[in-house]
Design a protein around this motif. Structure first.
Motif, PDB file in Angstrom:
ATOM      1  N   UNK A   1      12.807  -8.396  -6.532  1.00 20.17           N
ATOM      2  CA  UNK A   1      12.350  -7.024  -6.762  1.00 20.17           C
ATOM      3  C   UNK A   1      10.880  -6.911  -7.088  1.00 20.17           C
ATOM      4  N   UNK A   2      10.082  -7.844  -6.586  1.00 21.54           N
ATOM      5  CA  UNK A   2       8.657  -7.878  -6.917  1.00 21.54           C
ATOM      6  C   UNK A   2       7.932  -6.620  -6.446  1.00 21.54           C
ATOM      7  N   UNK A   3       8.390  -6.023  -5.364  1.00 20.85           N
ATOM      8  CA  UNK A   3       7.701  -4.836  -4.864  1.00 20.85           C
ATOM      9  C   UNK A   3       7.690  -3.697  -5.884  1.00 20.85           C
ATOM     10  N   UNK A   4       8.613  -3.712  -6.829  1.00 23.24           N
ATOM     11  CA  UNK A   4       8.627  -2.685  -7.876  1.00 23.24           C
ATOM     12  C   UNK A   4       7.368  -2.750  -8.738  1.00 23.24           C
ATOM     13  N   UNK A   5       6.793  -3.931  -8.842  1.00 22.28           N
ATOM     14  CA  UNK A   5       5.618  -4.109  -9.685  1.00 22.28           C
ATOM     15  C   UNK A   5       4.407  -3.397  -9.106  1.00 22.28           C
ATOM     16  N   UNK A   6       4.235  -3.471  -7.803  1.00 24.39           N
ATOM     17  CA  UNK A   6       3.036  -2.896  -7.207  1.00 24.39           C
ATOM     18  C   UNK A   6       3.320  -1.626  -6.404  1.00 24.39           C
TER      19      UNK A   6
END
Length: 177
Positions: free
Chosen positions: A54-59
């Motif tokens: 879910x890294x895309x939630x960070x940016x």
């Protein structure tokens, strides 16, 4: 459901720092080491891992946040331009929409450089497993509790140290206020 790991927490802090305004003359970090070329399958394995985490939630809000920050900077000195700056902000956000995907692609390249393709696949499998999913769900709470403990510990130790300074200085006839 919040899917955030320790990596995401650290990354979000780094991202926030990267997107915060820097004072003039602020020392910049050294450039990152060049990345070696990676195979398309390794890139896909890295993308899969980052998606599962879910890294895309960070940016995801990087562009709107940067546009807002720029607008606020201009607005601070140009209050009478508020209507125009609001309109321009929408226009600029639309023009720049999608560029945040560059972050994900570069992260995938970094991961594909740091891990073998098989390691990336193994990590993806782990994060899809029940334990990996539990880690993603529980880790933010564990990190928060750890940070709370560290802050309380540091405060208590600080009080002890301050008291030791006062006691020692009092023995020397030089009481501290």
């Amino acid at each position: 459901m919040k899917r955030l790991s320790g990596f995401l927490l650290g990354f979000s802090v780094a991202l926030a720092l990267a997107f915060s305004p820097q004072p003039a003359g602020a020392q910049q970090p050294p450039p990152a080491a060049p990345l070696k070329p990676v195979s398309p399958s390794a890139m896909q394995a890295a993308r899969d891992l980052l998606t599962v985490k879910g890294v895309n939630q960070v940016y995801a809000n990087a562009i709107p946040n940067i546009v807002q920050r720029a607008k606020d900077q201009f607005l601070a000195n140009n209050l009478s331009y508020q209507k125009d700056l609001n309109e321009v902000a929408v226009m600029v956000a639309q023009t720049e929409a999608g560029k945040d995907k560059e972050i994900g692609e570069q992260m995938a390249k970094i991961y594909a450089n740091d891990f073998t393709e098989q390691e990336l696949k193994d990590l993806t499998a782990f994060y899809k497993s029940p334990l990996g999913q539990k880690l993603q769900q529980q880790e933010p709470k564990s990190i928060q509790a750890s940070m709370l403990f560290m802050n309380q510990w540091a405060q208590a130790l600080s009080e002890t140290i301050v008291n030791e300074f006062r006691a020692e200085m009092k023995k020397r006839g030089k009481p501290l206020g």
